[in-house]
Design a protein around this motif. Sequence first.
Motif, PDB file in Angstrom:
ATOM      1  N   ASP A 268     -36.287  90.826 -78.744  1.00 14.90           N
ATOM      2  CA  ASP A 268     -37.272  89.898 -78.184  1.00 14.90           C
ATOM      3  C   ASP A 268     -37.545  88.794 -79.199  1.00 14.90           C
ATOM      4  O   ASP A 268     -37.842  89.068 -80.367  1.00 14.90           O
ATOM      5  CB  ASP A 268     -38.574  90.630 -77.863  1.00 14.90           C
ATOM      6  N   LEU A 270     -39.976  86.520 -80.558  1.00 14.76           N
ATOM      7  CA  LEU A 270     -41.438  86.523 -80.512  1.00 14.76           C
ATOM      8  C   LEU A 270     -42.061  85.165 -80.746  1.00 14.76           C
ATOM      9  O   LEU A 270     -43.150  84.876 -80.230  1.00 14.76           O
ATOM     10  CB  LEU A 270     -41.983  87.511 -81.553  1.00 14.76           C
ATOM     11  N   TRP A 286     -39.003  84.853 -85.415  1.00 15.07           N
ATOM     12  CA  TRP A 286     -39.344  86.262 -85.487  1.00 15.07           C
ATOM     13  C   TRP A 286     -38.768  87.006 -84.290  1.00 15.07           C
ATOM     14  O   TRP A 286     -38.941  86.583 -83.148  1.00 15.07           O
ATOM     15  CB  TRP A 286     -40.851  86.443 -85.521  1.00 15.07           C
ATOM     16  N   ARG A 288     -37.859  91.134 -82.602  1.00 15.43           N
ATOM     17  CA  ARG A 288     -38.154  92.568 -82.675  1.00 15.43           C
ATOM     18  C   ARG A 288     -37.293  93.296 -81.659  1.00 15.43           C
ATOM     19  O   ARG A 288     -37.185  92.881 -80.504  1.00 15.43           O
ATOM     20  CB  ARG A 288     -39.641  92.825 -82.409  1.00 15.43           C
ATOM     21  N   THR A 314     -38.093  81.177 -77.640  1.00 15.65           N
ATOM     22  CA  THR A 314     -39.248  82.067 -77.651  1.00 15.65           C
ATOM     23  C   THR A 314     -39.522  82.610 -76.249  1.00 15.65           C
ATOM     24  O   THR A 314     -39.520  81.876 -75.266  1.00 15.65           O
ATOM     25  CB  THR A 314     -40.483  81.317 -78.156  1.00 15.65           C
ATOM     26  N   PRO A 410     -43.654  90.365 -88.683  1.00 18.60           N
ATOM     27  CA  PRO A 410     -43.946  90.198 -87.248  1.00 18.60           C
ATOM     28  C   PRO A 410     -44.500  91.478 -86.635  1.00 18.60           C
ATOM     29  O   PRO A 410     -44.010  92.578 -86.915  1.00 18.60           O
ATOM     30  CB  PRO A 410     -42.585  89.842 -86.663  1.00 18.60           C
ATOM     31  N   VAL A 412     -46.187  93.190 -82.797  1.00 12.30           N
ATOM     32  CA  VAL A 412     -46.488  93.073 -81.374  1.00 12.30           C
ATOM     33  C   VAL A 412     -47.628  94.046 -81.097  1.00 12.30           C
ATOM     34  O   VAL A 412     -47.449  95.266 -81.150  1.00 12.30           O
ATOM     35  CB  VAL A 412     -45.272  93.396 -80.490  1.00 12.30           C
ATOM     36  N   ALA A 450     -47.860  88.804 -79.647  1.00 13.36           N
ATOM     37  CA  ALA A 450     -46.969  88.786 -80.804  1.00 13.36           C
ATOM     38  C   ALA A 450     -47.597  87.901 -81.864  1.00 13.36           C
ATOM     39  O   ALA A 450     -48.076  86.800 -81.558  1.00 13.36           O
ATOM     40  CB  ALA A 450     -45.590  88.256 -80.417  1.00 13.36           C
ATOM     41  N   THR A 462     -47.298  84.394 -79.604  1.00 10.94           N
ATOM     42  CA  THR A 462     -46.977  84.405 -78.174  1.00 10.94           C
ATOM     43  C   THR A 462     -47.800  85.481 -77.484  1.00 10.94           C
ATOM     44  O   THR A 462     -48.126  86.505 -78.087  1.00 10.94           O
ATOM     45  CB  THR A 462     -45.475  84.714 -77.963  1.00 10.94           C
TER      46      THR A 462
END
Length: 473
Positions: A268, A270, A286, A288, A314, A410, A412, A450, A462
């Motif tokens: 993902d 981010l 970033w 993940r 993104t 990073p 989430v 995020a 985000t």
Amino acid sequence: MIERWSRDQVLALAPDAPSRKAAQGVAKAAAWPLLGVVADGAAVVFGECAGSGAKPYRTCVDLAEPAYRCGCPSRKLPCKHALGLLLLWAAGEVPAAGAAPGWAADWLADRATRPTSDVAPVAGPGEAPRGMEAAAGRGGGRGTAAESARHARVTAGLAELERWLADQIRQGLAAAGDGDWDDLAKRLVDAQAPGMAGTVSRLRAARAADDWPERLLEEYALIDLLAVAYRRRAHLPAPLVQTVLSRVGFQVTREEVLAGPTVRDSWDVLGQRDEVQERLTSRRLWLRGRGTGRPALVLSFAPQGHALDASLVTGTTVHADLVFYPGAAPLRALLTTRHAAPPSPPAPPAPAPPAPAPPAPATTMRPTAAVPATTGPAALMGAPPGVTPEEAMDEVAAALAADPWTDSWPLVLAGVVPGRTRLGGFPLHRSAYDPWRLMAVSGGHPVTVAAEWTPYGLRPLTTWADDGTVVIL
């Protein structure tokens, strides 16, 4: 007894080409009214070089380290006088002496009281400096003579940095100004430690903060920790040695990175943050992994006015292979290969239709949102899986334990309600106070966010609305 070095070995210690040239200009016995070398006990070569002033410059070199001392005002280490003295010794033009003069003996005695040496020892001709071979092997196979010479220069530069930091603490945090930091950064560049030079050059920003005494002391402590870690790297685990070398300024080649293990996942994207430094713009992206939960940082650079890499968007999910740079807490990565999305699991069988119900009054039905397609190498797949604030704090703590110089990470966060200055128990970065856009999406309800963790608070990147829409903050 220290075996005499060659001329090339001496010149390899010079911080730059002008120093090598200047050293050869003073490597004349006629310019040194006093010369001598003591080989018994402490191995030291000393001399007094005639300068522009009335008093000569007193210069001595501890050959066992090497370490240098000179009365000249030069900020370079070693200076041209120390190099010139070593060139004379290498040429056999320095006579043996029974004892060092008082000023040289005092300096050696002061060094003997220190718990550890400032710089790594140097072996005989044709050998890498002692204590560096193991560290070079742990640092990615850097064992060439050129790298050994660079290690000697970096070690000397960081030894000066440690002394400078000790002086700053002794004199008080307010004693240093922008000019001092700029000069120190330039000397670290001359010592071939660009990573450390960049860290020192950013001290100006810490000094400009409202809580500058605390910030500056923290920065000084981390810089000193890195200098000590570099000096003692032979005793550190291999992954931590990689981290230390990287942060000091030793680059890992692309080929070395690509030789590492590949991590395939659905990544993902981010968010991103662009930074302008002098004439270069850097982009931090970033990522993940959905399956591994692993964070990743993809960096790209471009001169000002040129477009940066925009291939990672993104809010999308990229099915790809990543290779991570080596280190104690690997984060930076290279994206090597993109893949088509993995096939979706088969849908469960449809339930039997319910019995007919009596007709209901006519109502206006809102159509459900369509599920975005996920068949390409980069697709919209909705909010990524997140963690609780407690789990996020544990993750950051583990990263800092492995790499104390980590300055961003990073995260989430799932199920958090944003506030004006906090998010899920984390304080927000001052630049992110009053995140009205995030608060509007949340509407007071838990959302997935995020964010980029920094030592000074979170930077939201985000979030995702109820219908899966990506909202860039």
